[in-house]
Enzyme design. Sequence first.
Site, mmCIF file in Angstrom:
data_model
loop_
_atom_site.group_PDB
_atom_site.id
_atom_site.type_symbol
_atom_site.label_atom_id
_atom_site.label_comp_id
_atom_site.label_asym_id
_atom_site.label_seq_id
_atom_site.Cartn_x
_atom_site.Cartn_y
_atom_site.Cartn_z
ATOM 1 N N LYS A 194 116.373 74.944 73.531
ATOM 2 C CA LYS A 194 116.309 74.613 75.070
ATOM 3 C C LYS A 194 114.839 73.299 75.069
ATOM 4 O O LYS A 194 113.886 73.735 74.284
ATOM 5 C CB LYS A 194 116.148 75.413 76.229
ATOM 6 N N TYR A 279 113.479 77.555 82.927
ATOM 7 C CA TYR A 279 113.885 78.873 82.871
ATOM 8 C C TYR A 279 114.161 79.423 84.367
ATOM 9 O O TYR A 279 115.187 80.128 84.672
ATOM 10 C CB TYR A 279 112.688 79.604 82.258
HETATM 11 P P1 NDP Z 1 105.788 72.872 67.528
HETATM 12 O O1 NDP Z 1 105.224 71.532 67.973
HETATM 13 O O2 NDP Z 1 105.051 73.912 67.613
HETATM 14 O O3 NDP Z 1 106.749 72.359 66.248
HETATM 15 C C1 NDP Z 1 107.602 71.561 66.459
HETATM 16 C C2 NDP Z 1 107.913 71.332 64.957
HETATM 17 O O4 NDP Z 1 108.827 70.061 64.927
HETATM 18 C C3 NDP Z 1 106.753 70.811 64.239
HETATM 19 O O5 NDP Z 1 105.994 71.777 63.684
HETATM 20 C C4 NDP Z 1 107.363 69.968 63.070
HETATM 21 O O6 NDP Z 1 107.964 71.021 62.009
HETATM 22 C C5 NDP Z 1 108.551 69.484 63.718
HETATM 23 N N1 NDP Z 1 108.536 67.979 64.106
HETATM 24 C C6 NDP Z 1 109.369 66.865 63.693
HETATM 25 N N2 NDP Z 1 109.074 65.644 64.207
HETATM 26 C C7 NDP Z 1 108.071 66.072 64.707
HETATM 27 C C8 NDP Z 1 107.368 65.136 65.742
HETATM 28 N N3 NDP Z 1 107.272 63.934 65.783
HETATM 29 N N4 NDP Z 1 106.085 65.685 66.428
HETATM 30 C C9 NDP Z 1 106.144 66.949 66.361
HETATM 31 N N5 NDP Z 1 106.839 68.087 65.591
HETATM 32 C C10 NDP Z 1 107.613 67.251 64.875
HETATM 33 O O7 NDP Z 1 106.903 73.124 68.784
HETATM 34 P P2 NDP Z 1 107.384 74.576 69.360
HETATM 35 O O8 NDP Z 1 107.779 75.254 68.221
HETATM 36 O O9 NDP Z 1 106.796 75.017 70.369
HETATM 37 O O10 NDP Z 1 108.905 73.954 70.227
HETATM 38 C C11 NDP Z 1 110.114 73.346 69.345
HETATM 39 C C12 NDP Z 1 111.504 73.642 70.297
HETATM 40 O O11 NDP Z 1 111.531 74.936 70.554
HETATM 41 C C13 NDP Z 1 111.361 72.729 71.776
HETATM 42 O O12 NDP Z 1 112.515 72.192 71.737
HETATM 43 C C14 NDP Z 1 110.763 73.863 72.595
HETATM 44 O O13 NDP Z 1 111.524 73.472 73.587
HETATM 45 C C15 NDP Z 1 111.656 74.978 71.907
HETATM 46 N N6 NDP Z 1 111.051 76.176 72.310
HETATM 47 C C16 NDP Z 1 111.802 77.327 73.003
HETATM 48 C C17 NDP Z 1 111.317 78.347 73.164
HETATM 49 C C18 NDP Z 1 111.968 79.643 73.671
HETATM 50 O O14 NDP Z 1 111.651 80.433 74.235
HETATM 51 N N7 NDP Z 1 113.384 79.387 73.374
HETATM 52 C C19 NDP Z 1 109.597 78.720 73.114
HETATM 53 C C20 NDP Z 1 108.921 77.580 72.623
HETATM 54 C C21 NDP Z 1 109.712 76.209 72.229
HETATM 55 P P3 NDP Z 1 107.479 70.417 60.316
HETATM 56 O O15 NDP Z 1 105.878 70.679 60.432
HETATM 57 O O16 NDP Z 1 108.039 71.724 59.776
HETATM 58 O O17 NDP Z 1 108.050 69.048 59.950
#
Ligand code: NDP
Length: 447
Positions: A194, A279
């Site tokens: 989401k 949420y």
């Molecule tokens: P993060 O920033 O911690 O991680 C995102 C990951 O996406 C990065 O570590 C990277 O992985 C990859 N990535 C690829 N392209 C990009 C870019 N251009 N900029 C930044 N990151 C990039 O985010 P979150 O893990 O917090 O969030 C990811 C998704 O999960 C979002 O859609 C968020 O809304 C959702 N979310 C949902 C939650 C829930 O409770 N359901 C809670 C938190 C987030 P790599 O280094 O491996 O390439």
Amino acid sequence: MNDITNQIRTSVITGGMSRKQFLKITGKSVAAAAVAGIATACAAKAPVNQSDNLQAASPPARVPAQPDEPIVLEEWKSKNDVESAPTPTPLPPDQRIGYAIVGLGHLTLEELLPAIVTCKKSRLSALVSGSPEKLKKVAAQYGVKPQNCYSYDTYDQLKDNPEVDVIYIVLPNGLHKEYVIRGARAGKHILCEKPMANSAAECREMIAACNTAGVKLMVAYRIHYQPHNRKIREMLQGKTYGSTKFIQATNCQSSANPAHWRHKKALAGGGALPDIGLYCVNTNRFILGEEPTEVFAYQHSTPNDPLFAEVEEMVSWQMKFPGGVIANCVTNYDSHDNKSYDVFCEKGWMKLENAYAYKGQRLNVAHAEGKTRHINDMVIAENDQFAAEMDHFSDCILNNKRPYSTGEEGLQDHIIMEAIYESARTGRPVKINSMVNVNRGPEPEIG
Ligand code: NDP
């Protein structure tokens, strides 16, 4: 002689006498006789200690042949205590649905990977990351084979990997559409984090792509699988406290890094509203079982704060539901964490602290009986929402069912959020006329 022997026997048995003291009192012959006596006494006692109760033996249990039916063990607690959950029914690992998780950020490393190893129907098969170092380390930690590790450039090759049934998109919101569509074209079922995308228009493209490819699409609304929120929904829809009157919902947290993708409009789609305010939108719809017909909103960002150069800090809005309920909601990206809601009913209320958090939910309920007002802590066992959510999707794939949290569910939230932004921009209430049929699948089984 007997007295001495008894004295010795007692001392030796209790460990209260050294070997030197023992010989001083007795002389060697008495000692030998006494020790022989102890040995005889022990031997004589042995059959009494090794009674039938000490033998290893399996107590009665019901063991159904069906793999998804739990083993029922012999009861030992009375019904006066809280019932235990049924024993788990994990599938053998090679029959579980294989997941490729895309994006090794906070959510994946902190929640999803620890959760998937506890799943009963899901297993980790592959990883996708732009960071070879992270990929190598995480793959080793979780036992993912090197040939099942992909970069964003090799992502489309997932289509040739029979160990992958589901692609789970955990990327910044602005990348969801592209990776969902490419994943669907690879013929894999899609679980998407989401908010589903950056706009309702993007959601429609994603739904169409999954339909065309004949794959299932689920949006990761973990609250649908969270027991306290589910209990409130059951009480509201069962009218435990009569009709529902209004709801007060808050999802606030802090942020500190203006360079993070959450503060870039193209990658995030918006600020607090699509990330955490969502949420409040979705959970109100879920617990009421109704869709809002109108919204009214205010929006504010602290002037000159670099955090909010591209996305909003705060949105405060009301949603009007057909049954007369008004949900009053607020989300803020720069205030101390609070994720709670209160539901006010004709004959009682419910208050859920940490409602939208990963854990720590605390449910208080109140109602009156004669001269007594009951305010109770309703203690419900927590689960791992992420594991429950993944296992629900796996169950839908294994049994060809529609997921409960559909793509249309994600689209509906975007339609509502676009109306909220429009209301904040125009200063007027906005009617929502373009709602879709959310068409949720069968209720998930939550243990
Ligand atoms: P993060 O920033 O911690 O991680 C995102 C990951 O996406 C990065 O570590 C990277 O992985 C990859 N990535 C690829 N392209 C990009 C870019 N251009 N900029 C930044 N990151 C990039 O985010 P979150 O893990 O917090 O969030 C990811 C998704 O999960 C979002 O859609 C968020 O809304 C959702 N979310 C949902 C939650 C829930 O409770 N359901 C809670 C938190 C987030 P790599 O280094 O491996 O390439």
